[in-house]
Design an enzyme around this catalytic site. Structure first.
Site, PDB file in Angstrom:
ATOM      1  N   ALA A 112      20.822  77.888   5.585  1.00 38.58           N
ATOM      2  CA  ALA A 112      19.781  76.646   5.155  1.00 38.58           C
ATOM      3  C   ALA A 112      19.540  75.766   6.280  1.00 38.58           C
ATOM      4  O   ALA A 112      18.314  75.212   6.353  1.00 38.58           O
ATOM      5  CB  ALA A 112      20.535  75.768   4.255  1.00 38.58           C
ATOM      6  N   ALA A 113      20.238  75.671   7.378  1.00 40.86           N
ATOM      7  CA  ALA A 113      19.946  74.698   8.549  1.00 40.86           C
ATOM      8  C   ALA A 113      18.600  75.188   9.208  1.00 40.86           C
ATOM      9  O   ALA A 113      18.481  76.374   9.352  1.00 40.86           O
ATOM     10  CB  ALA A 113      20.971  74.564   9.363  1.00 40.86           C
ATOM     11  N   PRO A 114      17.387  74.371   9.618  1.00 38.79           N
ATOM     12  CA  PRO A 114      17.658  72.741   9.381  1.00 38.79           C
ATOM     13  C   PRO A 114      17.379  72.107   8.091  1.00 38.79           C
ATOM     14  O   PRO A 114      17.349  70.908   7.995  1.00 38.79           O
ATOM     15  CB  PRO A 114      16.792  72.561  10.809  1.00 38.79           C
ATOM     16  CG  PRO A 114      15.872  73.598  10.660  1.00 38.79           C
ATOM     17  CD  PRO A 114      16.582  74.821  10.359  1.00 38.79           C
ATOM     18  N   GLY A 115      16.971  72.968   7.306  1.00 37.83           N
ATOM     19  CA  GLY A 115      16.518  72.509   6.003  1.00 37.83           C
ATOM     20  C   GLY A 115      14.960  72.692   5.402  1.00 37.83           C
ATOM     21  O   GLY A 115      14.596  72.006   4.248  1.00 37.83           O
ATOM     22  N   GLY A 116      14.216  73.505   6.219  1.00 29.42           N
ATOM     23  CA  GLY A 116      12.859  73.489   5.687  1.00 29.42           C
ATOM     24  C   GLY A 116      12.669  74.136   4.281  1.00 29.42           C
ATOM     25  O   GLY A 116      12.019  73.912   3.772  1.00 29.42           O
ATOM     26  N   ARG A 140      25.394  73.049  12.656  1.00 30.77           N
ATOM     27  CA  ARG A 140      24.324  72.852  12.221  1.00 30.77           C
ATOM     28  C   ARG A 140      24.090  71.887  10.974  1.00 30.77           C
ATOM     29  O   ARG A 140      22.959  71.688  10.171  1.00 30.77           O
ATOM     30  CB  ARG A 140      23.423  74.158  12.248  1.00 30.77           C
ATOM     31  CG  ARG A 140      23.456  74.927  13.579  1.00 30.77           C
ATOM     32  CD  ARG A 140      22.617  76.311  13.164  1.00 30.77           C
ATOM     33  NE  ARG A 140      21.241  75.916  13.161  1.00 30.77           N
ATOM     34  CZ  ARG A 140      20.187  76.717  12.605  1.00 30.77           C
ATOM     35  NH1 ARG A 140      20.537  77.820  12.250  1.00 30.77           N
ATOM     36  NH2 ARG A 140      18.936  76.344  12.550  1.00 30.77           N
ATOM     37  N   ASP A 179      17.293  83.333   4.558  1.00 31.13           N
ATOM     38  CA  ASP A 179      16.351  83.381   5.769  1.00 31.13           C
ATOM     39  C   ASP A 179      17.131  84.141   6.705  1.00 31.13           C
ATOM     40  O   ASP A 179      18.019  83.215   7.724  1.00 31.13           O
ATOM     41  CB  ASP A 179      15.891  82.004   6.023  1.00 31.13           C
ATOM     42  CG  ASP A 179      14.861  82.018   7.017  1.00 31.13           C
ATOM     43  OD1 ASP A 179      14.028  83.039   7.505  1.00 31.13           O
ATOM     44  OD2 ASP A 179      14.743  81.042   7.778  1.00 31.13           O
ATOM     45  N   CYS A 232      11.794  86.131  10.862  1.00 28.49           N
ATOM     46  CA  CYS A 232      10.757  85.931  11.770  1.00 28.49           C
ATOM     47  C   CYS A 232      10.949  86.929  12.578  1.00 28.49           C
ATOM     48  O   CYS A 232      10.699  86.681  13.885  1.00 28.49           O
ATOM     49  CB  CYS A 232      11.108  84.598  12.428  1.00 28.49           C
ATOM     50  SG  CYS A 232      12.556  84.371  13.343  1.00 28.49           S
TER      51      CYS A 232
END
Length: 458
Positions: A112-116, A140, A179, A232
């Protein structure tokens, strides 16, 4: 000129063709694109003067990158600086929302970090259901907690667990977003280190690690639940081949997402690619799958005892919230509130996981006083009418965010809610000759400030 590995160049030429690769190469040497996503619980003004990210209801492009630190609305959680391509998560979920088994689902953001993406998931849940934000890297957790708190999410648990530990919660989650940590090919435009670290061997290493992460957590997804897998990167090893592996070996169907031709999103038939020479954003890949494998659902047991707050404490703070059907619990000297319907699940998570943050912290009991918490000030559920509010100028807001004790003329003694342009920043306690600043020390602005560094974004 970017110094790209010959192996990477050959990979991209094989993927795109030589002419299109040249367009790609030109695009990743151009200035990076800046975009934000607004918080609909905190912003109700029109952003019609900004260009909208077409696949996001609340996403907007900025013409240049401002110094976000100098904007008090950024600290208030009114918007999040998020890469435009990754906002496509919204389309994936909304287009398949009817496949979720519950009107109030339980979501997991595994990395999850940074939280976007966590703040995006919370916006889609809109205060319903529950969100678990997990981060494996302990270093993090702090930034994740800060971003979630500033966004104002009341229905969230933040955990620090290995995917395998979460995977023991059989069939618990309606949706899991992964992610996955990757080779970072889509970050070349903004991260020189990603270029330096790239190699064919690292791609293979990342691909194997990604499969292991998915396999470890997959049992926690309920049968029929949705899995979002994103990276990414551009290469098939980490993207299409891994998604096909999930479908074939773990048991899932790959789902389609409808896209507008004008968005210029590419697809090989397995997932969706964002290439910077085609779409306005950084490199990104996403696929959504629905679990077909049989899965038992873990039984959530109600706790025998709950550390309930006393009636006196509840009476002192219950009007601080706009929500009413809550359970008030004590965690040491802090009062934490959960929705009654979710209390058993939240406490079950606390018993089985390493929980960092749970629900909404109202305040801290200090003697006969109840000191309101910054989490409350920033929450969607704050009842601001219960507090004296001080509307700050830009200069005063920055001083507050630097954790300076301000002097407030004509303001009654007691707890004061600091606000900028109608957005809450945090609390202070006015004692007359000064107002003690209650803003968290670890969040305070450290950079030198001046008004000419401030760009009014919203």
């Amino acid at each position: 000129m970017l110094q790209l590995s010959s192996d990477f160049v050959q990979q991209m030429i094989s993927l795109l063709g030589e002419e299109e690769y040249n367009n790609f190469l030109q695009a990743i040497q151009e200035e990076r694109i800046t975009s934000i996503r607004t918080n609909p619980h905190k912003i109700n003004t029109s952003c019609s003067d900004l260009e909208q990210v077409p696949w996001s209801r609340n996403g907007y492009y900025l013409s240049e990158r401002p110094i976000f630190t100098m904007d008090p609305l950024f600290h208030a959680g009114c918007y999040y600086a998020q890469e435009a391509s990754s906002m496509f998560v919204e389309q994936a979920i909304l287009q398949h929302w009817d496949k979720l088994d519950s009107s109030e689902p339980l979501f997991l953001d595994l990395c999850a970090a940074p939280g976007g993406k966590s703040t995006l998931l919370s916006t889609l849940l809109n205060g319903k259901g529950w969100l678990v934000c997990n981060e494996v890297m302990k270093s993090r957790i702090g930034v994740l907690d800060e971003n979630i708190t500033k966004w104002g999410v009341p229905n969230v648990t933040i955990t620090n667990n290995d995917p395998k530990e979460l995977g023991q919660l059989d069939g618990l989650f309606d949706l899991i977003l992964i992610d996955a940590p990757c080779s970072g090919e889509g970050m070349f435009r903004k991260d020189d280190k990603a270029i330096e670290d790239w190699s064919i061997d690292n791609v293979k290493l990342c691909s194997e690690r990604q499969k292991r992460i998915v396999a470890d957590v997959f049992p926690a997804l309920k049968e029929g639940g949705l899995l979002i897998y994103s990276t990414c990167t551009y290469n098939a090893e980490e993207d299409e081949k891994n998604v096909q592996w999930i479908a074939d070996h773990l048991g899932a169907n790959i789902l389609e997402i409808q896209t507008d031709e004008k968005w210029n999103i590419s697809s090989s038939g397995i997932g969706y690619h964002f290439f910077p020479h085609k779409t306005k954003g950084e490199g990104f890949y996403l696929a959504i799958l629905q679990k077909t494998a049989d899965e038992e659902t873990i039984r959530i047991k109600s706790p025998k005892q709950m550390p309930l707050a006393t009636k006196a404490i509840v009476e002192s703070c219950k009007n601080w919230l706009t929500a009413t059907d809550n359970i008030y619990l004590m965690e040491k000297d802090k009062v934490v509130v959960y929705p009654s319907d979710w209390a058993d699940t939240i406490l079950f998570l606390k018993q089985n996981l390493h929980v960092i943050h749970n629900g909404l912290t109202l305040g801290t009991v200090k003697g006969k006083d109840m000191v309101p918490d910054t989490t409350l000030a920033l929450s969607w559920l704050l009842n601001a009418d219960e507090f004296s509010t001080y509307n700050c100028s830009w200069e005063e807001a920055i001083q507050y965010l630097k954790k300076v004790n301000l002097t407030l003329d004509g303001v009654e003694k007691g707890f004061v809610l600091f606000s900028f342009k109608g957005a809450s920043l945090g609390f202070g306690k006015n004692i007359g000759n000064r107002c003690n600043n209650l803003y968290p020390s670890e969040w305070h602005i450290r950079m030198e400030s001046s008004h000419d560094k401030y760009s009014e974004i919203l």
